[in-house]
Scaffold this active site. Structure first.
Site, PDB file in Angstrom:
ATOM      1  N   ARG A   1      -1.165  11.525  -5.198  1.00 27.58           N
ATOM      2  CA  ARG A   1      -1.005  10.064  -5.251  1.00 27.58           C
ATOM      3  C   ARG A   1      -1.705   9.371  -4.077  1.00 27.58           C
ATOM      4  NH1 ARG A   1       4.003   6.450  -4.308  1.00 27.58           N
ATOM      5  NH2 ARG A   1       3.666   4.677  -5.693  1.00 27.58           N
TER       6      ARG A   1
ATOM      7  N   HIS B   1      -4.077   6.091  -4.338  1.00 28.48           N
ATOM      8  CA  HIS B   1      -3.824   4.835  -3.619  1.00 28.48           C
ATOM      9  C   HIS B   1      -4.936   4.526  -2.616  1.00 28.48           C
ATOM     10  CE1 HIS B   1       0.658   4.000  -4.621  1.00 28.48           C
ATOM     11  NE2 HIS B   1      -0.005   4.478  -5.654  1.00 28.48           N
TER      12      HIS B   1
ATOM     13  N   ASN C   1       3.235   1.048  -1.605  1.00 25.35           N
ATOM     14  CA  ASN C   1       3.269   2.150  -0.641  1.00 25.35           C
ATOM     15  C   ASN C   1       4.554   2.244   0.177  1.00 25.35           C
ATOM     16  OD1 ASN C   1       0.666   2.862  -1.395  1.00 25.35           O
ATOM     17  ND2 ASN C   1      -0.299   1.622   0.193  1.00 25.35           N
TER      18      ASN C   1
ATOM     19  N   HIS D   1       1.693  12.020 -13.818  1.00 25.32           N
ATOM     20  CA  HIS D   1       3.140  11.814 -13.788  1.00 25.32           C
ATOM     21  C   HIS D   1       3.889  12.973 -14.439  1.00 25.32           C
ATOM     22  CE1 HIS D   1       2.528   7.178 -13.140  1.00 25.32           C
ATOM     23  NE2 HIS D   1       2.298   7.882 -12.066  1.00 25.32           N
TER      24      HIS D   1
HETATM   25  C1  HEM Z   1      -0.948   2.651 -14.392  1.00 23.19           C
HETATM   26  C2  HEM Z   1      -1.076   3.112 -13.225  1.00 23.19           C
HETATM   27  C3  HEM Z   1       0.052   3.702 -12.441  1.00 23.19           C
HETATM   28  C4  HEM Z   1       1.296   3.204 -12.206  1.00 23.19           C
HETATM   29  C5  HEM Z   1       1.886   1.887 -12.694  1.00 23.19           C
HETATM   30  C6  HEM Z   1       1.983   4.186 -11.412  1.00 23.19           C
HETATM   31  C7  HEM Z   1       3.272   4.040 -10.932  1.00 23.19           C
HETATM   32  C8  HEM Z   1       3.932   4.984 -10.182  1.00 23.19           C
HETATM   33  C9  HEM Z   1       5.253   4.789  -9.654  1.00 23.19           C
HETATM   34  C10 HEM Z   1       6.095   3.536  -9.797  1.00 23.19           C
HETATM   35  C11 HEM Z   1       5.586   5.929  -9.008  1.00 23.19           C
HETATM   36  C12 HEM Z   1       6.884   6.197  -8.266  1.00 23.19           C
HETATM   37  C13 HEM Z   1       6.789   5.628  -6.864  1.00 23.19           C
HETATM   38  C14 HEM Z   1       8.150   5.498  -6.204  1.00 23.19           C
HETATM   39  O1  HEM Z   1       9.111   5.195  -6.913  1.00 23.19           O
HETATM   40  O2  HEM Z   1       8.247   5.680  -4.985  1.00 23.19           O
HETATM   41  C15 HEM Z   1       4.483   6.844  -9.142  1.00 23.19           C
HETATM   42  C16 HEM Z   1       4.463   8.118  -8.639  1.00 23.19           C
HETATM   43  C17 HEM Z   1       3.395   8.963  -8.751  1.00 23.19           C
HETATM   44  N1  HEM Z   1       2.145   8.635  -9.235  1.00 23.19           N
HETATM   45 FE1  HEM Z   1       1.663   6.988 -10.266  1.00 23.19          FE
HETATM   46  N2  HEM Z   1       1.150   5.252 -11.181  1.00 23.19           N
HETATM   47  C18 HEM Z   1      -0.033   4.997 -11.796  1.00 23.19           C
HETATM   48  C19 HEM Z   1      -1.164   5.792 -11.784  1.00 23.19           C
HETATM   49  C20 HEM Z   1      -1.241   6.998 -11.149  1.00 23.19           C
HETATM   50  C21 HEM Z   1      -2.459   7.751 -11.006  1.00 23.19           C
HETATM   51  C22 HEM Z   1      -3.831   7.307 -11.516  1.00 23.19           C
HETATM   52  C23 HEM Z   1      -2.131   8.890 -10.331  1.00 23.19           C
HETATM   53  C24 HEM Z   1      -3.000  10.024  -9.904  1.00 23.19           C
HETATM   54  C25 HEM Z   1      -4.260  10.190 -10.217  1.00 23.19           C
HETATM   55  C26 HEM Z   1      -0.712   8.836 -10.063  1.00 23.19           C
HETATM   56  C27 HEM Z   1       0.011   9.824  -9.458  1.00 23.19           C
HETATM   57  C28 HEM Z   1       1.354   9.742  -9.140  1.00 23.19           C
HETATM   58  C29 HEM Z   1       2.126  10.848  -8.601  1.00 23.19           C
HETATM   59  C30 HEM Z   1       1.632  12.267  -8.419  1.00 23.19           C
HETATM   60  C31 HEM Z   1       3.405  10.357  -8.334  1.00 23.19           C
HETATM   61  C32 HEM Z   1       4.568  11.109  -7.697  1.00 23.19           C
HETATM   62  C33 HEM Z   1       4.449  11.005  -6.188  1.00 23.19           C
HETATM   63  C34 HEM Z   1       5.514  11.715  -5.384  1.00 23.19           C
HETATM   64  O3  HEM Z   1       6.402  12.362  -5.938  1.00 23.19           O
HETATM   65  O4  HEM Z   1       5.452  11.589  -4.145  1.00 23.19           O
HETATM   66  N3  HEM Z   1      -0.212   7.672 -10.562  1.00 23.19           N
HETATM   67  N4  HEM Z   1       3.481   6.233  -9.846  1.00 23.19           N
END
Ligand code: HEM
Ligand SMILES: *[C@@H]1O[C@H](CO)[C@@H](O)[C@H](O)[C@H]1NC(C)=O
Ligand SMILES: *[C@@H]1O[C@H](CO)[C@@H](O)[C@H](O)[C@H]1NC(C)=O
Ligand SMILES: *[C@@H]1O[C@H](CO)[C@@H](O)[C@H](O)[C@H]1NC(C)=O
Length: 346
Positions: free
Chosen positions: A71, A75, A103, A204
């Protein structure tokens, strides 16, 4: 006759020559702006293996770290390009990106990046950029959790500034409440297609989200499996507990597989933005395909990661190589001058 020819040809020849010189210069510009897989082959042959062992060791201590590192690269790239701006701490000159909406209380893995950077600096001081470390760490994380591998292109340089406002702007990093149309246009503005977007959201399949990001979905939405919603309410109350965590993919939270897409087909995604992929034919058909076709998902994912990693890199003489990913070289120099002047005045 001669004057006829020269008056006819000389300007044309000059124009043609000028055009070739112009094209050549553009060509050189493009070559120097392009990333390459062997960028550190002679300047730091151990860079990639150093990063890989550090990533593997962090993930063996905590599997979720792989998700957090993946992630971080996302970002970084979606805010003014893949330039490690996300890693800069606040300075007197700018507020960094770490406290921006997507973030704050959420970004993880910064300490792991510090560890990787100091190990890489000890083998090749001042050579490998923080932006490249983020790109390689993302790939190595996916591989460590069972996902596909791809060749990471290298040669990004690090920014000398960061932008709170760009990181906070929902047109860059989309919010989980954004409409499908909004998500598609946010990705398209970064040069990423609908297919790239659906593949990248397959990320995800690992990692976690905080209650604040899925509360409305589990209490108020109808396109969610009711027993799935119910099971989440215990740890995500209708008010309070904003930072309580749940797995984005409860079936296999630390395995990079196709479960995320299978979950969508059963209305079992945690985020509203993810479940919306079922609402249009173009995105639904990709979800449906990836859910039962691991090969295609993995191939498309790797390609999309390379495209994401190509978003506006700093190359050539722009940017710098930061020995400390948290500080620009100018800020480090200031601190050093301060330390020296303090010790002189003692
Ligand atoms: C439509 C676009 C996206 C949205 C709206 C989105 C939204 C989110 C949200 C809300 C979270 C949880 C954050 C939290 O609650 O602290 C998350 C986690 C995550 N996102 Fe996305 N995301 C998007 C695209 C992406 C992309 C493009 C990637 C990677 C190429 C990605 C990888 C991840 C990963 C791996 C997590 C888990 C992180 C962790 O456990 O520390 N996301 N995302
Ligand atoms: C659910 O919807 C109701 C009625 O619109 C609203 O009052 C409530 O705050 C919402 N709850 C959540 C958790 O979003
Ligand atoms: C919701 O998920 C449960 C548990 O997996 C399953 O038994 C049930 O059939 C699902 N409900 C619907 C309406 O799909
Ligand atoms: C998924 O898409 C790939 C590539 O377009 C195609 O070869 C494959 O047959 C599709 N698989 C399914 C299950 O739809």
């Amino acid at each position: 006759m001669a004057s006829y020819y020269s008056s006819l040809f000389t300007p044309n020849t000059a124009t043609t020559l000028g055009l070739w010189v112009f094209l050549l210069l553009i060509g050189i510009g493009m070559v120097s702006a392009q990333l390459s897989s062997n960028f550190y082959a002679t300047s730091c042959p151990n860079a990639l293996s150093t990063i890989r062992s550090a990533v593997n060791s962090a993930i063996s201590k905590e599997a979720r770290m792989g998700a957090s590192l993946l992630r971080l690269h996302f970002h970084d790239c979606f805010v003014n390009g893949c330039d490690a701006s996300v890693l800069l701490d606040d300075t007197p000159n700018f507020i960094g990106e770490k406290s921006a909406g997507p973030n704050i209380n959420s970004l993880r893995g910064l300490g792991v990046i510090d560890t990787i950077k100091s190990q890489v600096e000890s083998v090749c001081p001042g050579v490998v950029s923080c932006a490249d470390i983020l790109a390689v760490a993302a790939r190595d994380s996916v591989v460590a959790l069972g996902g596909p591998s791809w060749t990471v292109l290298l040669g990004r340089r690090d920014s000398t500034t960061a932008s709170f406002s760009a990181a906070d702007d929902g047109n860059n990093i989309p919010a989980p409440t954004m409409s499908l149309t909004g998500l598609v246009s946010a990705f398209s503005s970064k040069g990423l297609s609908v297919k790239d977007m659906v593949a990248l959201l397959g990320s995800h399949t690992i990692g976690q989200a905080r209650c604040t990001n899925f509360r409305t979905r589990i209490y108020n939405e109808t396109n969610i499996n009711s027993s799935f919603a119910k099971s989440l309410k215990a740890s995500c109350p209708s008010s309070g507990g904003d930072n309580n965590l749940a797995d984005l993919d409860p079936t296999s939270p630390t395995i990079f597989d196709t479960a995320f897409f299978k979950n969508l087909l059963q209305q079992k995604s945690l985020l509203d933005s993810d479940q919306q992929l079922m609402n249009a034919h173009s995105t639904y058909s990709l979800v449906n395909n990836y859910s039962s076709n691991r090969e295609t998902f993995f191939k498309d994912f790797g390609r999309a990661m390379i495209k994401m990693g190509n978003i506006s890199p700093l190359t050539g003489t722009s940017g710098e190589i930061r020995p400390n990913c948290r500080k620009t070289n100018q800020a480090r120099a200031r601190t050093q001058v301060f330390v020296i002047s303090c010790s002189l005045s003692e």
